[in-house]
Scaffold this active site. Sequence first.
Site, PDB file in Angstrom:
ATOM      1  N   GLU A 173     -82.745 -60.404  31.003  1.00 22.13           N
ATOM      2  CA  GLU A 173     -82.394 -59.448  29.935  1.00 22.13           C
ATOM      3  C   GLU A 173     -83.614 -58.631  29.480  1.00 22.13           C
ATOM      4  O   GLU A 173     -83.926 -58.596  28.272  1.00 22.13           O
ATOM      5  CB  GLU A 173     -81.760 -60.180  28.749  1.00 22.13           C
ATOM      6  CG  GLU A 173     -80.427 -60.792  29.101  1.00 22.13           C
ATOM      7  CD  GLU A 173     -79.663 -61.387  27.924  1.00 22.13           C
ATOM      8  OE1 GLU A 173     -80.209 -61.492  26.810  1.00 22.13           O
ATOM      9  OE2 GLU A 173     -78.482 -61.746  28.135  1.00 22.13           O
ATOM     10  N   GLU A 292     -74.521 -64.630  33.281  1.00 19.94           N
ATOM     11  CA  GLU A 292     -74.247 -65.210  31.956  1.00 19.94           C
ATOM     12  C   GLU A 292     -72.917 -64.654  31.485  1.00 19.94           C
ATOM     13  O   GLU A 292     -72.782 -63.432  31.326  1.00 19.94           O
ATOM     14  CB  GLU A 292     -75.342 -64.850  30.937  1.00 19.94           C
ATOM     15  CG  GLU A 292     -76.580 -65.688  31.053  1.00 19.94           C
ATOM     16  CD  GLU A 292     -77.590 -65.434  29.939  1.00 19.94           C
ATOM     17  OE1 GLU A 292     -77.190 -65.268  28.772  1.00 19.94           O
ATOM     18  OE2 GLU A 292     -78.799 -65.392  30.259  1.00 19.94           O
TER      19      GLU A 292
HETATM   20  O1  AHR Z   1     -77.226 -68.038  26.635  1.00 22.68           O
HETATM   21  C1  AHR Z   1     -77.898 -67.777  25.435  1.00 22.68           C
HETATM   22  C2  AHR Z   1     -78.807 -66.573  25.518  1.00 22.68           C
HETATM   23  O2  AHR Z   1     -78.016 -65.413  25.599  1.00 22.68           O
HETATM   24  C3  AHR Z   1     -79.713 -66.485  26.729  1.00 22.68           C
HETATM   25  O3  AHR Z   1     -80.920 -67.139  26.550  1.00 22.68           O
HETATM   26  C4  AHR Z   1     -79.954 -65.012  26.845  1.00 22.68           C
HETATM   27  O4  AHR Z   1     -80.220 -64.614  28.162  1.00 22.68           O
HETATM   28  C5  AHR Z   1     -78.718 -64.382  26.263  1.00 22.68           C
HETATM   29  O5  AHR Z   1     -79.013 -63.372  25.362  1.00 22.68           O
END
Ligand code: AHR
Length: 505
Positions: A173, A292
């Site tokens: 990110e 994610e």
């Molecule tokens: O999964 C929780 C967080 O969400 C992770 O560390 C990050 O990559 C995202 O913003």
Amino acid sequence: MISSRLIVDRDFVISELDRRVFGTFVEHMGRCVYTGIYEPGHPTADERGFRRDVMELTRELGPTIVRYPGGNFLSGYNWEDGVGPKDKRPRRLDLAWYSTETNQFGTNEFMQWAQEVGVEPMFGVNLGTRGPDEARHFVEYCNHPYGTALSELRGEHGFAKPHDIKFWCLGNEMDGPWQICRKTAEEYGRTALETAKVMRMVDPTITLAACGSSTHDMPTYGEWEDTVLEHCFDQVDFISLHTYFENKHDSTEEFFGNIDVMDLFIKEIVAVADSVAARKHSQKRIMLSFDEWNVWYKARSIDDLRKPGWPEAPRLIEEVYNHEDALVNGGALITMMNNADRVKTACLAQLVNVIGPIMTEPGGPAWRQTIFYPFAHATRFAHGKVLRPVIDSPSYEAKTFPEIPYLCASVVDDEASGQTVIFALNRHLSEDMELKIELRSLGKDRSLVEAIELHHTNMKATNTKDAPNTVAPAKNANVKVEGESVVAKLKPGSWNVIVTKASDR
Ligand code: AHR
């Protein structure tokens, strides 16, 4: 009762399903590692401190690949801190989650755990505070066979055989203002390119994923992917996508629209990646790593994200999932399967405690959250080719998405076993759905192997330590198979799996 039709044909194939879309994520965050997968002294812990109860549930969940060690944590992580004798490992401030990282669990422990539960590792390199030099050293430590300082250091740490980690994420990110050492698209694209180059020089067999936008809503969404890929297109195989579904309007119907937005998100990123390919006159196709995804909105306040005093393994974002969350996650799995030609890896974030399908208590039990079930069904039953579903269903209008069909479905066919599996959501909240399915050219001598439903009359029903089975799958007795057709009654607000088998193909 509403009626819908679902038609598939053996010849109309989206793609072979890459089962790496059934991945999860273990981050050094909150209690995902410590008191999640690792808790020396727990009654079920093995000699390495791995909780056996969590390993068993992980095997039942069935992920194929697990991303590690972060997340936002990655952008401040020194991989060297987490290897070697445990009593020499430094305690560090984790700036991502305002916690103290003890480093009692690191790369080698994760690899042992991954081997024990039977998952492929997906590692990340820190492109926040660090860069290409550490990344190449990390690959060398993990993958180089022998004869160099770092490969021999791994041997001294008890791991003579290389870990041979194939899948690597280039940071996490990197466009997010919250990220430790955020970068502009130009800065990140250049860094990702040069990091990818040196990592591949060390090990040319690795697969690399560049960071896409942190969310679909980022102000630089689209432009970010375009600029990043303009730089590193030739050196990367994947671009990442992240999404956390929110029930913004406190309405289940609106919440379901996230599934359709996810589909749009995938198609938009494919378009951006392919437009970069067009500009470069390249036939190469960048694949998508949805590394994610999950529902996450209830445990998202500042108090959920950080605790004062730099604690070790605090309770962070321990979202308690309800029935409607499980349905949305089922829809996300359907969406990714229906985009199997481009989505080749994905990770449900995360695995344990931290927005996890598995919950634990320190020293206590482990249990399955509602969202455990659609994922476990998909990993168990989805093998083979995803067929293009033709869906004829009534729909409704919503703010999150203009037209939402009540039926959301995916069909996966396994030539080897003759099994054709239908995954379906009835998104109508008060009406049963009569679903007629035509399985064309897939064999006429067809029988029902199993029909499962996940249903609860209360969309807010949850599984907790004291009532772990409130939301649980049951048999659906209202499914009939006759020749090429299947007729099923799907309960309102339900997730369904119908497994059929042909003996004449
Ligand atoms: O999964 C929780 C967080 O969400 C992770 O560390 C990050 O990559 C995202 O913003």
